[in-house]
Design a protein around this motif. Structure first.
Motif, PDB file in Angstrom:
ATOM      1  N   GLN A 130       3.518   6.671  -5.081  1.00 23.91           N
ATOM      2  CA  GLN A 130       3.581   6.981  -6.401  1.00 23.91           C
ATOM      3  C   GLN A 130       2.532   7.729  -6.903  1.00 23.91           C
ATOM      4  O   GLN A 130       2.730   8.702  -7.690  1.00 23.91           O
ATOM      5  N   GLU A 131       1.306   7.467  -6.187  1.00 24.25           N
ATOM      6  CA  GLU A 131       0.197   8.557  -6.495  1.00 24.25           C
ATOM      7  C   GLU A 131       0.330   9.720  -6.032  1.00 24.25           C
ATOM      8  O   GLU A 131       0.153  11.040  -6.619  1.00 24.25           O
TER       9      GLU A 131
ATOM     10  N   ASP B 266       1.018  13.876  -7.705  1.00 24.61           N
ATOM     11  CA  ASP B 266       0.516  15.047  -7.211  1.00 24.61           C
ATOM     12  C   ASP B 266       1.233  16.158  -6.814  1.00 24.61           C
ATOM     13  O   ASP B 266       0.827  17.313  -6.427  1.00 24.61           O
ATOM     14  N   GLY B 267       2.634  15.946  -6.936  1.00 22.36           N
ATOM     15  CA  GLY B 267       3.670  16.894  -6.534  1.00 22.36           C
ATOM     16  C   GLY B 267       3.898  16.947  -4.925  1.00 22.36           C
ATOM     17  O   GLY B 267       4.072  18.016  -4.290  1.00 22.36           O
ATOM     18  N   ILE B 268       3.225  15.941  -4.173  1.00 27.48           N
ATOM     19  CA  ILE B 268       3.288  15.836  -2.711  1.00 27.48           C
ATOM     20  C   ILE B 268       4.460  15.006  -2.490  1.00 27.48           C
ATOM     21  O   ILE B 268       4.420  13.789  -2.929  1.00 27.48           O
ATOM     22  N   TYR B 269       5.308  15.447  -1.611  1.00 26.13           N
ATOM     23  CA  TYR B 269       6.472  14.485  -1.260  1.00 26.13           C
ATOM     24  C   TYR B 269       6.141  13.743   0.028  1.00 26.13           C
ATOM     25  O   TYR B 269       5.588  14.119   0.877  1.00 26.13           O
ATOM     26  N   VAL B 270       6.353  12.461  -0.122  1.00 22.61           N
ATOM     27  CA  VAL B 270       6.423  11.484   1.080  1.00 22.61           C
ATOM     28  C   VAL B 270       7.706  11.278   1.736  1.00 22.61           C
ATOM     29  O   VAL B 270       8.830  10.885   1.050  1.00 22.61           O
ATOM     30  N   TYR B 271       7.908  12.050   2.975  1.00 22.30           N
ATOM     31  CA  TYR B 271       9.212  11.832   3.621  1.00 22.30           C
ATOM     32  C   TYR B 271       9.397  10.664   4.457  1.00 22.30           C
ATOM     33  O   TYR B 271      10.485  10.302   4.818  1.00 22.30           O
ATOM     34  N   HIS B 272       8.242  10.072   5.032  1.00 22.22           N
ATOM     35  CA  HIS B 272       8.286   8.955   5.935  1.00 22.22           C
ATOM     36  C   HIS B 272       7.158   7.919   5.537  1.00 22.22           C
ATOM     37  O   HIS B 272       6.166   8.115   5.383  1.00 22.22           O
TER      38      HIS B 272
ATOM     39  N   ASN C   8       1.018  -1.239   0.160  1.00 25.08           N
ATOM     40  CA  ASN C   8      -0.152   0.026   0.084  1.00 25.08           C
ATOM     41  C   ASN C   8       0.876   1.277  -0.037  1.00 25.08           C
ATOM     42  O   ASN C   8       0.315   2.375  -0.677  1.00 25.08           O
ATOM     43  N   ALA C   9       1.936   1.148   0.736  1.00 25.36           N
ATOM     44  CA  ALA C   9       2.690   2.472   0.986  1.00 25.36           C
ATOM     45  C   ALA C   9       3.464   2.721  -0.416  1.00 25.36           C
ATOM     46  O   ALA C   9       3.572   3.905  -0.803  1.00 25.36           O
ATOM     47  N   ALA C  10       3.836   1.740  -1.117  1.00 23.91           N
ATOM     48  CA  ALA C  10       4.414   2.011  -2.355  1.00 23.91           C
ATOM     49  C   ALA C  10       3.367   2.685  -3.529  1.00 23.91           C
ATOM     50  O   ALA C  10       3.752   3.587  -4.002  1.00 23.91           O
TER      51      ALA C  10
END
Length: 415
Positions: free
Chosen positions: A28-29, A33-39, A22-24
């Protein structure tokens, strides 16, 4: 730009019984959207630890996305703990309650009270419909954070996020930014050396960002930029790429997800160049690697594993003089192996591997010494020496990749 943290809830994830795919998917989605996932965080079904994780995430992320813990069992605690943390009540969503009730009624089954928990939501949430299950999702905000609660099963989570949660995220975050990323693949340079060469770019990076990753005997560099348009983001990536290549471009072998063996095999197939291999040091690893790719029988005619001096003579027809006077760990032996396997298999290209895998030395050569021979029809046969410093199996795997790199260099220069 908003930052996001993905919190997967479930002891089964910590035990390795389920892979956190799910996290992967969400990462990616959000990148699109231009939203960074840092953690990425994984926490078990433990109230105290989940509370702790929420507090930590709130201190470093704007958007908290939870997956799992919305079901009907006692260990499904996500919404209960978050509601307690936010000091909000739990209420029933009529749509999902009716859906659950109708399901049991249509099958003449008795609905136990715990099933009703799947229709319970945090007060003030925007309800995210579950089109493939019963557990309601939630989207809620306060002055500082956005919270998204999604079910754990990917078959329920993915459509809920795509159809309901993601449009709300894009709407709440204003104009959609474009995030552009490019992967550069390097061979023949270590991660520490490449990172040192790019240190000033990495230390001062803002947009684009540069990240280096150690792969299987190679280094991957990811450049990521964000902008209002795809063209602007691509321009930022391209400018950074050119600076990286100015410094270490001689080690670049490709882009994207294609590995070095896959890239070389594709080139051989496209150019219809037949190949054979003679292996001692690598004991068949090269042939096993090249055989992984579909359609390879069109160009891979076969090969030989001649591990001993005797089989090098009797099967591969390496001369007694070379073995006696030069030894099996020598350029002369590598050349004869490559030339002879090409002749015996009637191919355009022959490659050979001979050396000392380790841990002991051989013929006064230290462990990790290897000669790779390359024989190409119409060209002078060549031999290349490399000395590796790791354990025998690492040395063998690296030699295989080195062989593919030598073939690529020849193809780049001559075709």
């Amino acid at each position: 730009m908003a930052s996001a943290e993905i919190i997967a809830v479930g002891t089964e994830l910590l035990l390795g019984q389920i892979v956190n795919s799910n996290a992967a998917f969400i990462s990616q989605e959000l990148a699109a959207d231009g939203i960074y996932v840092y953690h990425h965080t994984v926490v078990g079904d433990n109230p105290a630890r989940l509370k702790e994780v929420i507090k930590i995430a709130e201190n470093r992320s704007d958007i908290l996305i939870f997956t799992g813990g919305l079901g009907p069992t006692e260990d499904d605690i996500t919404k209960q703990i978050l509601a307690e943390h936010l000091q909000k009540n739990l209420v029933t969503d009529d749509f999902h309650m009716n859906k659950i009730t109708d399901y049991f009624a249509s099958r003449s089954r008795i609905m136990t009270d715990n099933n009703k928990l799947q229709a319970v939501i945090i007060e003030g949430s925007i309800v995210l419909n579950n089109d493939y299950g019963f557990a309601a999702g939630m989207f809620l905000q306060n002055n500082r954070h956005t919270y998204i609660l999604l079910p754990g099963p990917p078959s329920e989570m993915k459509p809920m996020f795509t159809h309901y949660a993601n449009p709300l995220l894009i709407k709440e975050n204003g104009e959609k930014n474009v995030l552009e990323s490019k992967i550069l693949r390097f061979f023949g340079i270590g991660e520490s050396q490449l990172a040192a060469d790019l240190n000033d770019l990495i230390v001062t990076q803002v947009n684009p960002t540069i990240a280096t990753y150690a792969g299987d005997n190679e280094v991957i560099v990811r450049i990521t930029a964000t902008a209002n348009t795809k063209e602007a983001a691509t321009k930022l990536v391209d400018e950074t790429e050119q600076e990286i290549l100015r410094r270490d471009g001689s080690f670049l072998y490709g882009y994207g997800e294609a590995s070095l063996p896959e890239l070389v095999t594709t080139l051989l197939l496209e150019k219809n160049i037949t190949i054979s291999a003679a292996e001692s040091f690598t004991a068949g690893l090269f042939q096993a690697e090249i055989a992984r790719f579909p359609g390879i029988s069109k160009i891979f005619k076969g090969g030989m594993v001649t591990y001993s001096a005797e089989t090098k003579q009797s099967i591969l027809e390496v001369s007694q003089q070379v073995i006696t006077e030069k030894g099996v760990v020598s350029p002369e032996c590598a050349k004869e192996m490559a030339e002879n396997v090409r002749r015996l298999c009637n191919t355009d290209l022959g490659i050979s591997f001979t050396g000392v895998a380790g841990p002991d030395s051989l013929e006064e050569h230290p462990a990790g010494t290897i000669w790779i021979g390359l024989s190409v029809k119409g060209h002078e046969v060549e031999a290349y020496q490399f000395v590796y410093g790791r354990d025998r199996n690492h040395n063998r795997r690296r030699a295989v990749k080195q062989g593919f790199q030598l073939i690529k260099q020849f193809l780049d220069a001559n075709t």
